[in-house]
Each structure stands twice: as C-alpha cells, then as structure tokens.
Design a protein around this motif. Structure first.
Motif, mmCIF file in Angstrom:
data_model
loop_
_atom_site.group_PDB
_atom_site.id
_atom_site.type_symbol
_atom_site.label_atom_id
_atom_site.label_comp_id
_atom_site.label_asym_id
_atom_site.label_seq_id
_atom_site.Cartn_x
_atom_site.Cartn_y
_atom_site.Cartn_z
ATOM 1 N N ARG A 1 31.316 51.971 -63.153
ATOM 2 C CA ARG A 1 31.351 50.421 -62.736
ATOM 3 C C ARG A 1 30.179 49.350 -62.629
ATOM 4 O O ARG A 1 29.912 48.586 -62.785
ATOM 5 N N SER A 2 28.959 50.511 -61.957
ATOM 6 C CA SER A 2 27.852 50.023 -61.616
ATOM 7 C C SER A 2 26.992 49.854 -62.757
ATOM 8 O O SER A 2 26.107 48.756 -62.929
ATOM 9 N N ASN A 3 26.988 50.776 -63.780
ATOM 10 C CA ASN A 3 26.166 50.712 -64.762
ATOM 11 C C ASN A 3 26.597 49.791 -66.139
ATOM 12 O O ASN A 3 25.841 49.502 -66.998
ATOM 13 N N ARG A 4 28.060 49.398 -66.205
ATOM 14 C CA ARG A 4 28.368 48.743 -67.194
ATOM 15 C C ARG A 4 29.041 47.522 -66.707
ATOM 16 O O ARG A 4 29.929 47.348 -65.969
ATOM 17 N N ARG A 5 28.862 46.454 -67.652
ATOM 18 C CA ARG A 5 29.628 45.318 -67.408
ATOM 19 C C ARG A 5 30.936 45.320 -68.167
ATOM 20 O O ARG A 5 31.188 45.622 -69.379
ATOM 21 N N SER A 6 31.947 45.244 -67.082
ATOM 22 C CA SER A 6 33.143 45.460 -67.570
ATOM 23 C C SER A 6 34.414 44.928 -66.832
ATOM 24 O O SER A 6 33.984 44.904 -65.596
ATOM 25 N N GLU A 7 35.406 44.490 -66.880
ATOM 26 C CA GLU A 7 36.688 44.097 -66.066
ATOM 27 C C GLU A 7 36.913 45.389 -65.546
ATOM 28 O O GLU A 7 36.812 46.465 -66.062
ATOM 29 N N PHE A 8 37.258 45.276 -64.078
ATOM 30 C CA PHE A 8 38.026 46.463 -63.503
ATOM 31 C C PHE A 8 39.219 46.464 -62.558
ATOM 32 O O PHE A 8 38.890 45.519 -61.718
ATOM 33 N N CYS A 9 40.041 46.834 -63.345
ATOM 34 C CA CYS A 9 41.364 46.528 -62.465
ATOM 35 C C CYS A 9 42.178 47.795 -62.466
ATOM 36 O O CYS A 9 42.280 48.719 -63.295
ATOM 37 N N TRP A 10 42.951 48.026 -61.371
ATOM 38 C CA TRP A 10 43.656 49.030 -61.079
ATOM 39 C C TRP A 10 44.687 49.033 -59.927
ATOM 40 O O TRP A 10 44.866 48.123 -59.331
ATOM 41 N N VAL A 11 46.013 49.879 -59.991
ATOM 42 C CA VAL A 11 46.696 50.028 -58.972
ATOM 43 C C VAL A 11 46.878 51.668 -58.611
ATOM 44 O O VAL A 11 46.696 52.252 -59.513
ATOM 45 N N ASP A 12 47.215 51.845 -57.593
ATOM 46 C CA ASP A 12 47.093 53.216 -57.002
ATOM 47 C C ASP A 12 48.457 53.882 -57.334
ATOM 48 O O ASP A 12 49.633 52.967 -57.216
ATOM 49 N N PHE A 13 48.569 55.329 -57.338
ATOM 50 C CA PHE A 13 49.894 55.947 -57.518
ATOM 51 C C PHE A 13 49.579 57.179 -56.975
ATOM 52 O O PHE A 13 48.630 57.646 -56.735
ATOM 53 N N ARG A 14 50.693 58.026 -56.760
ATOM 54 C CA ARG A 14 50.730 59.338 -56.125
ATOM 55 C C ARG A 14 50.920 60.583 -57.012
ATOM 56 O O ARG A 14 50.110 61.486 -56.856
ATOM 57 N N SER A 15 51.523 60.218 -57.913
ATOM 58 C CA SER A 15 51.760 61.398 -58.868
ATOM 59 C C SER A 15 52.141 60.895 -60.449
ATOM 60 O O SER A 15 52.454 59.835 -60.611
ATOM 61 N N GLU A 16 51.693 61.785 -61.409
ATOM 62 C CA GLU A 16 52.074 61.376 -62.838
ATOM 63 C C GLU A 16 53.352 61.097 -62.997
ATOM 64 O O GLU A 16 53.754 60.447 -64.035
ATOM 65 N N LYS A 17 54.247 62.052 -62.509
ATOM 66 C CA LYS A 17 55.687 61.698 -62.508
ATOM 67 C C LYS A 17 56.073 60.247 -62.315
ATOM 68 O O LYS A 17 57.019 59.760 -63.027
ATOM 69 N N GLN A 18 55.554 59.498 -61.627
ATOM 70 C CA GLN A 18 55.637 57.831 -61.313
ATOM 71 C C GLN A 18 55.336 57.353 -62.478
ATOM 72 O O GLN A 18 56.028 56.380 -62.869
ATOM 73 N N LEU A 19 54.084 57.753 -63.037
ATOM 74 C CA LEU A 19 53.893 56.761 -64.223
ATOM 75 C C LEU A 19 54.746 57.000 -65.250
ATOM 76 O O LEU A 19 55.255 56.084 -66.301
ATOM 77 N N ASN A 20 55.134 58.312 -65.759
ATOM 78 C CA ASN A 20 56.363 58.744 -66.234
ATOM 79 C C ASN A 20 57.640 58.213 -66.299
ATOM 80 O O ASN A 20 58.633 58.128 -67.057
ATOM 81 N N SER A 21 57.743 57.553 -65.237
ATOM 82 C CA SER A 21 59.266 56.821 -64.569
ATOM 83 C C SER A 21 59.030 55.137 -64.837
ATOM 84 O O SER A 21 60.002 54.741 -64.658
ATOM 85 N N LEU A 22 57.706 54.918 -65.036
ATOM 86 C CA LEU A 22 57.818 53.349 -65.408
ATOM 87 C C LEU A 22 58.668 52.676 -66.363
ATOM 88 O O LEU A 22 58.769 53.385 -67.443
#
Length: 256
Positions: free
Chosen positions: A79-100
């Motif tokens: 993030r410090s070295n490159r110009r870029s948008e930076f957006c995120w949300v947090d989560f606990r396990s990849e199982k949650q991602l697979n349930s979206l």
C-alpha cells in the motif's frame, strides 16, 4: 483561546475526522493502513475488494483476493509503495467466503467500486467488524464500524502510539518504563463524538514546545469537500480558536 496565532511548526501531527453516526462511518484524512494496524486488534483475514498486493490468495467462489494476518506487514508495504485504491472487509474463515450469496457478492463489488454500501456495509455471512475504503490518492480513508465505540479506542490508540514514539527520544521525557506516558483514555473521544459529526481537526502539539504538558488540540472545521485544499490551507485553519483540548500533565501524571 491562544494569546497569539499558532504556527504550523507548533504541531507534529494532524488528523481530520468527520463522523456519521447514522451510517456508523468515520471519514479520516491523515490516517492510513499502517496507522490502522497499530491502533486496533486486527481481524484474522481481509477480503480485498481493491488492492495493490500481488501475493494475495485467491478465493474461487467469489473470484476475489484475500490476505491473512501473517501478510499484513507485506500488505502495508504494498500500500505504501504503489498508487492504488485500497478497500477491504474482514472475515474469519474462507468457509464464510464460500457461503456468500450472489446478492452479497454483488454488493461487495459495488462497495469496492463506489466506496459506499448498497444497503448495510455489514454482511450477515461475513459478520465483519469493519469496512475500510481508501482512494488512490491517500487523501482520505472511510471506515465503517459495526460497533461505534471502537472509534474512540482507535483514535486514542493512534495518538498514544505517536506520543510515545515522539517522547521516547526526548531527554525531558526519557524515563523508566514505570513512568511511561499512560494511554489516552478512549472516553475523551466518546465525548467528542458530537463535535466529530461536524468535522474536527485533532492536532498534537510538539512536546518540546509545551514543556510540562502534552496537548491534543481540537478544532471544529466542518465537513470538507476537497481534502487537498484543506491541507494546503492548514496554516489558516490552525489560527482558528480551539473547540477543546486534551492535556497530559506530567507533574500530576494524568490526562484531563
């Protein structure tokens, strides 16, 4: 009120904050991902909606990248070295991602693109605590908090870290660990929440200039549309009267 206008070199750090209680959102300027890492207990994983980190893992279900806690230092450097948008949300396990659901994935894509939620920024499947949205120019950072009381702790921890780093190297404050300057009480910033709804500038005075005290000055400056112009006119802004101040008295060893 000061007897005479202050100069910009009276201060070592500034932070602009505008808070929308209804949206559970705070807009910062002068605050980046590195500051966030130091100020909060970080969640276990970050789902990266926009990012510059080339070593991120890939989730097949969402076709989005993610990073684990072990990678946060590399993520900070990217993030410090490159110009870029930076957006995120947090989560606990990849199982949650697979349930979206498809709808939730669509809302996440919209969130990263538009920097605002379709409905709520907090997803039932992810149970995320934060939404972190930052532009390419790094002039602002928008953070949504599931629990707004975490905002006060974040600001208090942020300035505590800066004060300790700054005063550690100064002869006047060089003491044994038992004399370490105590943490800024988060309750001080809970009291300022109403002022933050109008937009405030928090300015940390140079301890060498305030001698026996450490002072954080508060000015109500309103909602800012163009942050670059705001920082260019900082000298004029800090000549305005204070709305309040938070002071550490070394002799009494306490914040007030």
């Amino acid at each position: 009120m000061e007897k005479k206008p202050l100069k910009t070199d009276f201060y070592i750090q500034h932070l602009y904050i505008y808070v929308s209680e209804a949206d559970r959102m705070a807009l910062f300027s002068g605050f980046g991902f590195g500051h966030f890492l130091e100020a909060v207990d970080m969640p276990e994983n970050l789902l990266l909606l926009k990012h510059p980190y080339e070593e991120a893992s890939f989730n097949m279900h969402t076709h989005l990248d993610f990073a684990t806690s072990e990678e946060y230092s590399q993520l900070k450097r990217a993030r410090s070295n490159r110009r870029s948008e930076f957006c995120w949300v947090d989560f606990r396990s990849e199982k949650q991602l697979n349930s979206l659901t498809a709808q939730e994935q669509a809302e996440l894509l919209y969130l990263g693109h538009k920097k605002e939620p379709v409905k709520s920024p907090f997803f039932t499947t992810l149970q995320n605590e934060y939404v972190y949205l930052a532009g390419e120019e790094k002039e602002w950072t928008k953070i949504y908090f599931r629990r707004m009381e975490k905002l006060g702790a974040l600001i208090a921890n942020h300035f505590t870290q800066i004060i300790r780093k700054e005063t550690n190297g100064q002869h006047f404050f060089r003491r044994r660990m038992r004399d370490l300057i105590p943490e800024l009480p988060k309750e001080q910033f809970h009291k300022l929440r109403m002022d933050m709804g109008e937009g405030v500038l928090l300015s940390l005075a140079d301890p060498e200039k305030t001698k026996n005290t450490i002072e954080l000055h508060v000015r109500t400056v309103g909602e800012i549309d163009f942050m670059d112009e705001f920082w260019e006119d900082l000298g004029e802004t800090i000549r305005k009267p204070l709305s309040g101040r938070i002071v550490y008295d070394r002799k009494q060893k306490g914040w007030k």
